[in-house]
Design a protein around this motif. Sequence first.
Motif, mmCIF file in Angstrom:
data_model
loop_
_atom_site.group_PDB
_atom_site.id
_atom_site.type_symbol
_atom_site.label_atom_id
_atom_site.label_comp_id
_atom_site.label_asym_id
_atom_site.label_seq_id
_atom_site.Cartn_x
_atom_site.Cartn_y
_atom_site.Cartn_z
ATOM 1 N N ARG A 350 0.717 -1.114 -0.030
ATOM 2 C CA ARG A 350 -0.059 -0.081 -0.055
ATOM 3 C C ARG A 350 0.872 1.158 0.056
ATOM 4 N NH1 ARG A 350 -3.671 -1.447 5.034
ATOM 5 N NH2 ARG A 350 -4.304 1.108 4.590
ATOM 6 N N ALA A 351 1.935 1.252 0.843
ATOM 7 C CA ALA A 351 2.888 2.272 0.608
ATOM 8 C C ALA A 351 3.604 2.627 -0.673
ATOM 9 C CB ALA A 351 3.999 2.046 1.591
ATOM 10 N N ARG A 354 0.923 4.224 -2.912
ATOM 11 C CA ARG A 354 0.845 5.770 -2.782
ATOM 12 C C ARG A 354 1.977 6.293 -3.403
ATOM 13 N NH1 ARG A 354 -1.048 3.822 2.761
ATOM 14 N NH2 ARG A 354 1.121 3.931 3.406
ATOM 15 N N GLY A 357 0.469 7.435 -6.786
ATOM 16 C CA GLY A 357 -0.824 8.170 -6.611
ATOM 17 C C GLY A 357 -2.149 7.391 -6.330
ATOM 18 N N LEU A 358 -1.977 6.057 -5.823
ATOM 19 C CA LEU A 358 -3.080 5.275 -5.713
ATOM 20 C C LEU A 358 -3.148 4.856 -4.045
ATOM 21 C CD1 LEU A 358 -2.207 2.470 -8.257
ATOM 22 C CD2 LEU A 358 -3.837 4.248 -8.398
ATOM 23 N N GLU A 359 -4.497 5.048 -3.629
ATOM 24 C CA GLU A 359 -4.919 4.917 -2.116
ATOM 25 C C GLU A 359 -6.019 4.046 -2.123
ATOM 26 O OE1 GLU A 359 -4.136 4.445 1.575
ATOM 27 O OE2 GLU A 359 -3.329 6.071 0.634
ATOM 28 N N PRO A 360 -5.867 2.523 -2.584
ATOM 29 C CA PRO A 360 -6.922 1.828 -2.515
ATOM 30 C C PRO A 360 -7.500 1.272 -1.287
ATOM 31 C CG PRO A 360 -5.019 0.487 -2.978
ATOM 32 C CD PRO A 360 -4.541 1.834 -2.641
ATOM 33 N N GLY A 361 -6.954 1.397 -0.310
ATOM 34 C CA GLY A 361 -7.485 0.882 1.090
ATOM 35 C C GLY A 361 -6.883 -0.753 1.455
ATOM 36 N N ALA A 415 -11.967 7.468 -6.959
ATOM 37 C CA ALA A 415 -11.178 8.773 -6.757
ATOM 38 C C ALA A 415 -11.341 9.489 -8.059
ATOM 39 C CB ALA A 415 -9.987 8.568 -6.275
#
Length: 630
Positions: A350-351, A354, A357-361, A415
């Motif tokens: 997840r890091a 990011r 530019g992705l923040e999927p959960g 998003a």
Amino acid sequence: MNALSAGDLLSAEAAVALLLALAAALAMARTLWRQHRAEPAARSRGWRVAALVLAQPLLAGLLYAALLPPRLPGQAGSLVVATAGAADAALGAAAGDARVRLPEAPRSQVGERVPDLASALRRYPHSRRVRVVGAGLVARDRDAVRGHALDFAAPPLPRGIVGVWTPARIGEGEAFTVYGRAQGLDGGAVELLDPAGQRIDRVVPDADGGFAVDAVARVAGRAGFVLRALDPRQRPVERVTLPLSVEAEPPTRVLLLAGAPGPELKYLRRWASDAGIKLHTQLAVGAGLQLGDAPLRIDAATLAGFDALILDERAWDALAPAQRGALAIALRDGLGVLLRVTGPLSPGLRAQLRGFGLEPGAGGDSAPLRWPAERYDEAGLRARLGPGSADAPHSREQAPAALPVLTRRSLALDAPALQPLGRDADGRAFAAWRAAGQGRIALWGLGDSFRLVLAGREDAHAQLWSRALSALARPRGDARARIDGSLRVGERVRLCGVGAQAQVAAPDGSRIALLPDPAAGSQACAGFWPTQAGWHALAQGGRSQDFHVRALDDAPGLRASELREATLALALALRSPPAAAGDAVAVPTDGERGSPWPWFAAWLALCAALWWFERSRLGRASGSAPSDSR
């Protein structure tokens, strides 16, 4: 010298008229005053005095006409131009207007027949405005009207299909969409027929007449699709052919990495094989063992040889830091990356996402995915499914199966920075991508798309993955020439990106050499005027590019819309802005003035006659001298 303004010219003409009127009034007053001062016995007769008085304004008028001759009749006003479909009622001309008809105008039209608009403007050089009546100007006449004010009242479009826009390039096996606009269907429909005549899509145009239909280009070559417009009673209104050139391109190169084998990968590999995709597979099975093709070293050089990378979260986590660095470099250089999320995402992954530019959960939960209502009816689905294969034929008596319920991971893919690759029945995205340098990275939440194949819906499975790879794969340079124009017989076609040896092969087999325009510079453009309807081929450098030319009377709705839009755009471009205060502008004229010599000769003859009459004894009292009174 500065040009006179319109107000200056009118003031000068008014000053001349005022001076001549004042001179005539003084001459009349002088004649009457001298008659009044004369003795009663020496006064002239009344008719002589009246003749002398009335001659003064007549002399002034003739002198004004000699100085400022009247404008010639029939050369002021507008040039009324009749084009195709012009109606007699619309050709009303005011005084001084000239009326001409172009070759496309009906033969019954009133007006002088001219071969083109340029000839008409040379014949009537003093017409200030051009008023076009009918369908509009063809390409032959649009350059000639520049420099004139253009009036065009756009006629209503005919009933049927009046606009069609197809993709500039269609590759083999790709899904494509055709956009269009219909006129006057009022609750009717538009159908798309494949080259075999089977209906593969059907839509009802919106309130503005717009519609969109889609299809799949199954094989490379020349394909003849058809658009059919229907009225509310399902009666055919018009058929418009869509000649499309489907290009065979080098296969897309895809690297598939997975942390474990499964049915999803099995049917993905089968689809890739059927679609002609060059797929290299590496499936980890534990203990350092892999299935699939020969293992490749994951570095920048290896990734540069692929157009797209498909991997799951376990394969991503298994990459070494140097391999993830090479992946980031390849992504920014144009590689397309699709991350299949089949389970919870690790904090490290997840890091790293990011950073793109992705923040999927976390993606720890899953939910059922229900598809939106299908827009194809049973006949359209049958055509899309085709006959099937020898092992699994599709029965024409059995209705196509409904789309099954799938499973999706709970990801934040709505998003604003993300572009959806697909949405469910509630409008939520189950896959989405965003740009990263020259490449694109996508998150894929489906883990069981293979159920579409098991349910007999290979078409939906193929369409799902085809759209994903089409959106993500590394872009390739387009070596094709750009072809612009209406692509109709007799109309100029502009071909850009052509070489010195480029030729066009006509339908009858003849070849026409192209001469690049030196003024086009690096664009390397050339003009071509087709004389035959049908398929043409641009040949250069061992490569052939097909394009289709319509007959002049083919698809009348499209033709009417082309002429209408082109003439409206030209009229808007020729609309001159108002001049700023104090700017010198050209003097508006209503036409060329006539010759001054006839008026001067009449003025001179009247002056001579009046000079003789003043010195004669006609109408004088007996005994009075010629110089005593007039």
